[in-house]
Design a protein around this motif. Structure first.
Motif, PDB file in Angstrom:
ATOM      1  N   GLY A 134      59.008-101.241  59.402  1.00  0.00           N
ATOM      2  CA  GLY A 134      58.181-100.958  58.238  1.00  0.00           C
ATOM      3  C   GLY A 134      56.749-100.567  58.556  1.00  0.00           C
ATOM      4  O   GLY A 134      55.894-100.562  57.667  1.00  0.00           O
ATOM      5  N   LEU A 135      56.462-100.240  59.821  1.00  0.00           N
ATOM      6  CA  LEU A 135      55.101 -99.866  60.218  1.00  0.00           C
ATOM      7  C   LEU A 135      54.977 -98.352  60.363  1.00  0.00           C
ATOM      8  O   LEU A 135      55.856 -97.698  60.941  1.00  0.00           O
ATOM      9  N   LYS A 136      53.881 -97.818  59.876  1.00  0.00           N
ATOM     10  CA  LYS A 136      53.607 -96.382  60.033  1.00  0.00           C
ATOM     11  C   LYS A 136      52.705 -96.194  61.250  1.00  0.00           C
ATOM     12  O   LYS A 136      51.489 -96.278  61.164  1.00  0.00           O
ATOM     13  N   ALA A 137      53.325 -95.985  62.381  1.00  0.00           N
ATOM     14  CA  ALA A 137      52.581 -95.788  63.624  1.00  0.00           C
ATOM     15  C   ALA A 137      52.334 -94.291  63.834  1.00  0.00           C
ATOM     16  O   ALA A 137      53.099 -93.452  63.349  1.00  0.00           O
ATOM     17  N   GLU A 138      51.266 -93.982  64.563  1.00  0.00           N
ATOM     18  CA  GLU A 138      50.859 -92.579  64.720  1.00  0.00           C
ATOM     19  C   GLU A 138      50.281 -92.331  66.110  1.00  0.00           C
ATOM     20  O   GLU A 138      49.980 -93.260  66.846  1.00  0.00           O
ATOM     21  N   ARG A 139      50.085 -91.034  66.388  1.00  0.00           N
ATOM     22  CA  ARG A 139      49.305 -90.640  67.551  1.00  0.00           C
ATOM     23  C   ARG A 139      47.849 -90.539  67.129  1.00  0.00           C
ATOM     24  O   ARG A 139      47.552 -90.293  65.966  1.00  0.00           O
ATOM     25  N   SER A 140      46.957 -90.706  68.087  1.00  0.00           N
ATOM     26  CA  SER A 140      45.530 -90.513  67.844  1.00  0.00           C
ATOM     27  C   SER A 140      45.093 -89.325  68.692  1.00  0.00           C
ATOM     28  O   SER A 140      45.292 -89.327  69.913  1.00  0.00           O
ATOM     29  N   LYS A 141      44.530 -88.310  68.065  1.00  0.00           N
ATOM     30  CA  LYS A 141      44.202 -87.058  68.746  1.00  0.00           C
ATOM     31  C   LYS A 141      43.363 -87.302  69.997  1.00  0.00           C
ATOM     32  O   LYS A 141      42.337 -87.970  69.959  1.00  0.00           O
ATOM     33  N   GLY A 142      43.844 -86.766  71.111  1.00  0.00           N
ATOM     34  CA  GLY A 142      43.119 -86.874  72.367  1.00  0.00           C
ATOM     35  C   GLY A 142      43.297 -88.197  73.089  1.00  0.00           C
ATOM     36  O   GLY A 142      42.710 -88.402  74.155  1.00  0.00           O
ATOM     37  N   GLU A 143      44.109 -89.097  72.523  1.00  0.00           N
ATOM     38  CA  GLU A 143      44.309 -90.419  73.127  1.00  0.00           C
ATOM     39  C   GLU A 143      45.804 -90.708  73.235  1.00  0.00           C
ATOM     40  O   GLU A 143      46.497 -90.825  72.229  1.00  0.00           O
ATOM     41  N   THR A 144      46.302 -90.816  74.453  1.00  0.00           N
ATOM     42  CA  THR A 144      47.720 -91.101  74.664  1.00  0.00           C
ATOM     43  C   THR A 144      48.044 -92.511  74.192  1.00  0.00           C
ATOM     44  O   THR A 144      47.256 -93.423  74.342  1.00  0.00           O
ATOM     45  N   GLY A 145      49.229 -92.671  73.633  1.00  0.00           N
ATOM     46  CA  GLY A 145      49.658 -93.984  73.177  1.00  0.00           C
ATOM     47  C   GLY A 145      50.023 -93.959  71.710  1.00  0.00           C
ATOM     48  O   GLY A 145      50.111 -92.897  71.083  1.00  0.00           O
ATOM     49  N   VAL A 146      50.242 -95.146  71.137  1.00  0.00           N
ATOM     50  CA  VAL A 146      50.656 -95.258  69.736  1.00  0.00           C
ATOM     51  C   VAL A 146      49.709 -96.212  69.010  1.00  0.00           C
ATOM     52  O   VAL A 146      49.364 -97.279  69.530  1.00  0.00           O
ATOM     53  N   TRP A 147      49.324 -95.810  67.806  1.00  0.00           N
ATOM     54  CA  TRP A 147      48.278 -96.495  67.052  1.00  0.00           C
ATOM     55  C   TRP A 147      48.711 -96.776  65.617  1.00  0.00           C
ATOM     56  O   TRP A 147      49.644 -96.169  65.119  1.00  0.00           O
ATOM     57  N   LEU A 148      47.966 -97.646  64.964  1.00  0.00           N
ATOM     58  CA  LEU A 148      48.114 -97.901  63.536  1.00  0.00           C
ATOM     59  C   LEU A 148      46.787 -97.586  62.845  1.00  0.00           C
ATOM     60  O   LEU A 148      45.720 -97.778  63.440  1.00  0.00           O
ATOM     61  N   ASP A 149      46.862 -97.125  61.613  1.00  0.00           N
ATOM     62  CA  ASP A 149      45.673 -96.819  60.797  1.00  0.00           C
ATOM     63  C   ASP A 149      44.691 -95.883  61.510  1.00  0.00           C
ATOM     64  O   ASP A 149      43.479 -96.118  61.529  1.00  0.00           O
ATOM     65  N   VAL A 150      45.248 -94.834  62.100  1.00  0.00           N
ATOM     66  CA  VAL A 150      44.417 -93.829  62.777  1.00  0.00           C
ATOM     67  C   VAL A 150      43.472 -93.183  61.761  1.00  0.00           C
ATOM     68  O   VAL A 150      43.838 -92.937  60.614  1.00  0.00           O
ATOM     69  N   MET A 161      50.017 -96.067  77.211  1.00  0.00           N
ATOM     70  CA  MET A 161      50.845 -95.241  78.095  1.00  0.00           C
ATOM     71  C   MET A 161      50.020 -94.693  79.246  1.00  0.00           C
ATOM     72  O   MET A 161      48.845 -94.396  79.090  1.00  0.00           O
ATOM     73  N   GLY A 162      50.667 -94.574  80.385  1.00  0.00           N
ATOM     74  CA  GLY A 162      50.062 -93.944  81.556  1.00  0.00           C
ATOM     75  C   GLY A 162      51.165 -93.604  82.535  1.00  0.00           C
ATOM     76  O   GLY A 162      51.987 -94.451  82.858  1.00  0.00           O
ATOM     77  N   VAL A 163      51.236 -92.350  82.967  1.00  0.00           N
ATOM     78  CA  VAL A 163      52.339 -91.931  83.826  1.00  0.00           C
ATOM     79  C   VAL A 163      51.825 -91.208  85.069  1.00  0.00           C
ATOM     80  O   VAL A 163      50.678 -90.770  85.125  1.00  0.00           O
ATOM     81  N   ARG A 164      52.706 -91.103  86.017  1.00  0.00           N
ATOM     82  CA  ARG A 164      52.476 -90.277  87.203  1.00  0.00           C
ATOM     83  C   ARG A 164      53.689 -89.363  87.344  1.00  0.00           C
ATOM     84  O   ARG A 164      54.809 -89.762  87.006  1.00  0.00           O
ATOM     85  N   ALA A 165      53.484 -88.149  87.822  1.00  0.00           N
ATOM     86  CA  ALA A 165      54.603 -87.238  88.055  1.00  0.00           C
ATOM     87  C   ALA A 165      54.347 -86.424  89.320  1.00  0.00           C
ATOM     88  O   ALA A 165      53.211 -86.034  89.595  1.00  0.00           O
ATOM     89  N   SER A 166      55.390 -86.212  90.093  1.00  0.00           N
ATOM     90  CA  SER A 166      55.331 -85.368  91.284  1.00  0.00           C
ATOM     91  C   SER A 166      56.653 -84.619  91.392  1.00  0.00           C
ATOM     92  O   SER A 166      57.722 -85.231  91.296  1.00  0.00           O
ATOM     93  N   MET A 171      56.998 -91.671  86.995  1.00  0.00           N
ATOM     94  CA  MET A 171      57.006 -93.125  87.163  1.00  0.00           C
ATOM     95  C   MET A 171      55.883 -93.702  86.292  1.00  0.00           C
ATOM     96  O   MET A 171      55.142 -92.976  85.648  1.00  0.00           O
ATOM     97  N   HIS A 172      55.758 -95.043  86.295  1.00  0.00           N
ATOM     98  CA  HIS A 172      54.921 -95.767  85.338  1.00  0.00           C
ATOM     99  C   HIS A 172      55.444 -95.440  83.932  1.00  0.00           C
ATOM    100  O   HIS A 172      56.564 -94.976  83.786  1.00  0.00           O
ATOM    101  N   GLY A 173      54.694 -95.738  82.868  1.00  0.00           N
ATOM    102  CA  GLY A 173      55.266 -95.505  81.553  1.00  0.00           C
ATOM    103  C   GLY A 173      54.453 -96.072  80.416  1.00  0.00           C
ATOM    104  O   GLY A 173      53.299 -95.711  80.226  1.00  0.00           O
ATOM    105  N   PHE A 174      55.044 -97.037  79.676  1.00  0.00           N
ATOM    106  CA  PHE A 174      54.403 -97.527  78.455  1.00  0.00           C
ATOM    107  C   PHE A 174      54.451 -99.047  78.394  1.00  0.00           C
ATOM    108  O   PHE A 174      55.248 -99.694  79.077  1.00  0.00           O
TER     109      PHE A 174
END
Length: 238
Positions: A134-150, A161-166, A171-174
């Protein structure tokens, strides 16, 4: 045909031990990709998705500022917490009990070659999971991750969230706060963002505790749908 993703729930595990295990899986996949190219082979590269719950720990990404950790070594020790500087993107993050940490070690060439899309799908997985509560979660522009009441004075982060890729291997994640002790976030400036709060699913729902297993199953369901993956659960031996 859906790509196979091998899933393990590591339970409660030390951060460094888990990081080493991630590196092992990551390197195995990289080595196989290199071998395929060198020897003109077409061996299937594996995809993994780990769940884990860490004892109290703070990690600082490559682009992070140590000043965002607001306590010294003695204060960390008094709180039973550890600190590591690591090789993912992003700034400082806290992991601890009551938080679901997910580490996808994927060969994105099995899915799509787009890191931006990868991050957005991980966010969408969390957004869809929280919607079931029942939560309305969102993205916040320019900020990786998930937020409420943006976009309001009450904006608060529920998933970092934070990842590495090669060579397109991730790898890494959330880290999704489910029953997290939010007091530990006061010991840092989360992700280096000073003007936004942090929250946890149980706080938002006004409950003492939410079933971690239930949340994990919802995350896996949405991950499988978004990535068109077949989840193959494995017993933990590490």
């Amino acid at each position: 045909m859906n790509k196979k993703v091998y899933h393990k729930d590591l339970g409660v595990k030390d951060y460094k031990e888990t990081w080493d295990y991630q590196e092992e899986l990551f390197q195995e996949t990289l080595n196989l990709k290199i071998r395929n190219r060198r020897e003109d082979l077409d061996l299937e590269t594996p995809n993994h998705f780990l769940f884990v719950e860490h004892p109290h720990v703070y990690t600082l990404g490559k682009s992070g500022d140590i000043k965002n950790l607001l306590v010294d070594e003695n204060q960390l020790a008094a709180k039973g917490a550890k600190f590591y500087k690591i090789n993912r993107g992003g700034d400082i993050t806290y992991h601890g009990p009551g938080q679901i940490v997910g580490y996808p070690i994927l060969d994105l060439e099995n899915f799509f070659t787009d890191i931006h899309k990868y991050l957005r799908l991980l966010e969408e997985m969390v957004i869809l999971t929280l919607e079931e509560y029942g939560l309305k979660a969102e993205r916040s522009k320019g900020e990786t991750g998930v937020w409420l009441d943006v976009g309001t004075p009450f904006a608060r982060k529920i998933c970092a969230m934070g990842v590495r890729a090669s060579r397109w291997v991730t790898m890494h994640g959330f880290a999704l706060n489910v029953n997290a002790d939010l007091g530990y976030f006061d010991m840092m400036i989360p992700c280096g963002i000073k003007d936004k709060a942090v929250t946890s699913l149980n706080v938002e729902l006004g409950q003492k505790e939410i079933s971690m297993d239930e949340v994990k199953e919802k995350l896996l369901k949405h991950f499988a749908a978004l990535f068109e993956a077949e989840i193959i659960k494995q017993k933990t031996t590490t």
